[in-house]
Design an enzyme around this catalytic site. Structure first.
Site, PDB file in Angstrom:
ATOM      1  N   GLY A  17       0.800  -1.225   0.000  1.00 34.75           N
ATOM      2  CA  GLY A  17       0.000   0.000   0.000  1.00 34.75           C
ATOM      3  C   GLY A  17       0.833   1.276   0.000  1.00 34.75           C
ATOM      4  O   GLY A  17       1.889   1.351  -0.642  1.00 34.75           O
ATOM      5  N   ILE A  18       0.357   2.271   0.745  1.00 40.83           N
ATOM      6  CA  ILE A  18       0.999   3.586   0.761  1.00 40.83           C
ATOM      7  C   ILE A  18       2.428   3.491   1.312  1.00 40.83           C
ATOM      8  O   ILE A  18       3.355   4.117   0.787  1.00 40.83           O
ATOM      9  CB  ILE A  18       0.146   4.573   1.596  1.00 40.83           C
ATOM     10  CG1 ILE A  18      -1.190   4.839   0.878  1.00 40.83           C
ATOM     11  CG2 ILE A  18       0.890   5.882   1.839  1.00 40.83           C
ATOM     12  CD1 ILE A  18      -2.213   5.626   1.706  1.00 40.83           C
ATOM     13  N   ASP A  60       6.163  -4.185  15.139  1.00 41.68           N
ATOM     14  CA  ASP A  60       4.747  -3.973  15.473  1.00 41.68           C
ATOM     15  C   ASP A  60       4.671  -2.623  16.177  1.00 41.68           C
ATOM     16  O   ASP A  60       5.184  -2.471  17.300  1.00 41.68           O
ATOM     17  CB  ASP A  60       4.260  -5.097  16.390  1.00 41.68           C
ATOM     18  CG  ASP A  60       2.763  -4.972  16.696  1.00 41.68           C
ATOM     19  OD1 ASP A  60       2.224  -3.847  16.650  1.00 41.68           O
ATOM     20  OD2 ASP A  60       2.143  -6.016  16.980  1.00 41.68           O
ATOM     21  N   ASN A  87       3.299   5.320   9.230  1.00 46.97           N
ATOM     22  CA  ASN A  87       2.275   5.045   8.211  1.00 46.97           C
ATOM     23  C   ASN A  87       1.314   3.923   8.618  1.00 46.97           C
ATOM     24  O   ASN A  87       0.158   3.934   8.201  1.00 46.97           O
ATOM     25  CB  ASN A  87       2.997   4.667   6.902  1.00 46.97           C
ATOM     26  CG  ASN A  87       2.069   4.000   5.908  1.00 46.97           C
ATOM     27  OD1 ASN A  87       1.267   4.667   5.258  1.00 46.97           O
ATOM     28  ND2 ASN A  87       2.152   2.682   5.798  1.00 46.97           N
ATOM     29  N   TYR A 158     -11.739   5.131  13.954  1.00 49.57           N
ATOM     30  CA  TYR A 158     -10.747   5.508  12.942  1.00 49.57           C
ATOM     31  C   TYR A 158     -10.639   7.036  12.881  1.00 49.57           C
ATOM     32  O   TYR A 158      -9.544   7.599  12.924  1.00 49.57           O
ATOM     33  CB  TYR A 158     -11.172   4.934  11.586  1.00 49.57           C
ATOM     34  CG  TYR A 158     -10.168   5.163  10.479  1.00 49.57           C
ATOM     35  CD1 TYR A 158      -8.983   4.444  10.435  1.00 49.57           C
ATOM     36  CD2 TYR A 158     -10.408   6.101   9.470  1.00 49.57           C
ATOM     37  CE1 TYR A 158      -8.056   4.649   9.419  1.00 49.57           C
ATOM     38  CE2 TYR A 158      -9.492   6.311   8.449  1.00 49.57           C
ATOM     39  CZ  TYR A 158      -8.315   5.580   8.430  1.00 49.57           C
ATOM     40  OH  TYR A 158      -7.395   5.785   7.422  1.00 49.57           O
ATOM     41  N   LYS A 162      -7.350   9.278  13.950  1.00 48.17           N
ATOM     42  CA  LYS A 162      -6.644  10.077  12.943  1.00 48.17           C
ATOM     43  C   LYS A 162      -6.656  11.569  13.305  1.00 48.17           C
ATOM     44  O   LYS A 162      -5.717  12.296  12.976  1.00 48.17           O
ATOM     45  CB  LYS A 162      -7.255   9.839  11.562  1.00 48.17           C
ATOM     46  CG  LYS A 162      -7.017   8.429  11.026  1.00 48.17           C
ATOM     47  CD  LYS A 162      -5.530   8.163  10.822  1.00 48.17           C
ATOM     48  CE  LYS A 162      -5.243   6.848  10.135  1.00 48.17           C
ATOM     49  NZ  LYS A 162      -3.823   6.610   9.909  1.00 48.17           N
ATOM     50  N   ILE A 193      -7.401   6.324  -1.313  1.00 48.15           N
ATOM     51  CA  ILE A 193      -6.206   5.895  -2.054  1.00 48.15           C
ATOM     52  C   ILE A 193      -6.347   4.388  -2.280  1.00 48.15           C
ATOM     53  O   ILE A 193      -6.568   3.638  -1.312  1.00 48.15           O
ATOM     54  CB  ILE A 193      -4.913   6.193  -1.252  1.00 48.15           C
ATOM     55  CG1 ILE A 193      -4.863   7.662  -0.777  1.00 48.15           C
ATOM     56  CG2 ILE A 193      -3.679   5.818  -2.077  1.00 48.15           C
ATOM     57  CD1 ILE A 193      -4.874   8.718  -1.857  1.00 48.15           C
ATOM     58  N   THR A 195      -5.649   0.997  -2.204  1.00 42.52           N
ATOM     59  CA  THR A 195      -4.705   0.044  -1.618  1.00 42.52           C
ATOM     60  C   THR A 195      -5.519  -1.149  -1.093  1.00 42.52           C
ATOM     61  O   THR A 195      -6.750  -1.075  -1.031  1.00 42.52           O
ATOM     62  CB  THR A 195      -3.962   0.668  -0.410  1.00 42.52           C
ATOM     63  OG1 THR A 195      -4.926   0.826   0.656  1.00 42.52           O
ATOM     64  CG2 THR A 195      -3.323   2.002  -0.738  1.00 42.52           C
ATOM     65  N   PRO A 196      -4.813  -2.206  -0.643  1.00 42.24           N
ATOM     66  CA  PRO A 196      -5.548  -3.366  -0.099  1.00 42.24           C
ATOM     67  C   PRO A 196      -6.427  -3.024   1.110  1.00 42.24           C
ATOM     68  O   PRO A 196      -7.319  -3.798   1.469  1.00 42.24           O
ATOM     69  CB  PRO A 196      -4.424  -4.322   0.303  1.00 42.24           C
ATOM     70  CG  PRO A 196      -3.263  -3.947  -0.564  1.00 42.24           C
ATOM     71  CD  PRO A 196      -3.365  -2.470  -0.757  1.00 42.24           C
TER      72      PRO A 196
END
Ligand code: NDP
Length: 265
Positions: A17-18, A60, A87, A158, A162, A193, A195-196
């Protein structure tokens, strides 16, 4: 001249991903990159595709002991880090639990999301400063989200995590400046974006195309962004070109937050 020549960087959640796109862009710009993740097989593969300018380390982001061991290992192997990109992040939908609204979300899933997205960034900033202190310089980049700038009824944890990342970025920026360190700390706020991370929400097969259209129907440019487009912003913030940028937030969202569906015509 490459924009990150001679710099050493650590990127979390960089197996795919990113994070993987940022690692690739950093290597292309002359940096040595520590690709870190919890998915060791994918992380090793990503690092090996980048050649001799990258190596994989298991990290991790939730575990302080792992940060400590990783930073000590890097300091001994290559000296202080110049760049840390925090990230790694999760939506909380990975395990298929789809109730994340403020009324019905479980405390367990709320905590799980904050542990990765917020505790992980707190620890990443803490150990980045520790590694960068001897050189008194560096760049920390925290990947927040457009969800850190607006409320998201269906993804409460989430959005909360963030938003906290956005604010902690500013605290770290001010703290480093106060300490007389040339350690800059900025946040990036992507939206949609491809990504998975989106797989649980987009599904597979015929419905995927339709869902993709629906998800970007409110995005002014009417498409998903690509990980490489976020990586380009990370290169700017990591480079000396951004020497006067700290505590700032950069949106990369196809114009999503430029206005509102409720704006008068
Ligand atoms: P992906 O899910 O594609 O990749 C995230 C990577 O992080 C995976 O390899 C994952 O491993 C790893 N990871 C998960 N938990 C941890 C952990 N505790 N420690 C270390 N690594 C971990 O995500 P994206 O590339 O899409 O997202 C990257 C960042 O960008 C996240 O912070 C996300 O919130 C943010 N973002 C993404 C947007 C998007 O539209 N894609 C929009 C806005 C923000 P594993 O697969 O094993 O879980």
């Amino acid at each position: 001249m490459k924009r990150l020549a001679g710099k050493s960087a650590l990127v979390t959640g960089a197996a795919r991903g990113i994070g993987a796109a940022i690692a690739r862009a950093f290597v292309e710009q002359g940096a040595f990159v520590f690709v870190t993740d919890i998915d060791d097989a994918a992380g090793e593969q990503t690092a090996s595709r980048l050649g001799s300018s990258a190596t994989y380390l298991h990290l991790d982001v939730r575990e302080e002991s792992e940060w400590l061991a990783t930073i000590e290992h890097i300091d001994q192997a290559r000296g202080p880090l110049d760049i840390v990109v925090n990230n790694a992040g999760i939506t909380g939908f990975e395990r298929g639990e789809h109730v994340h609204d403020p009324e019905r979300a479980s405390l367990e899933s709320w905590r799980e999301v904050h542990r990765t997205n917020l505790d992980g960034v707190f620890l990443g900033c803490k150990y980045a400063i520790r590694s960068m202190r001897p050189k008194r310089a560096g760049a920390i980049i925290n990947i927040s989200s457009r969800s850190g700038l607006v409320g998201i009824p269906g993804a409460a944890a989430y959005a909360s995590s963030k938003a906290a990342v956005r604010n902690h970025t500013k605290t770290v920026a001010l703290y480093c400046a106060e300490q007389g360190l040339n350690v800059r700390c900025n946040s990036i706020h992507p939206a949609a974006i491809l990504t998975p991370m989106w797989d649980p929400m987009l599904g597979t097969g015929a419905e995927r195309e339709q869902r993709m259209k629906e998800f970007v129907s409110d995005t002014p440019v009417r498409r998903f962004g690509m990980p490489e487009e976020v990586a380009a912003v990370a290169v700017l913030l990591a480079s000396d070109e951004a020497a006067y940028m700290t505590g700032s937030e950069l949106s990369i969202d196809g114009g999503l937050l430029a206005g509102s569906a409720a704006a008068p015509r």
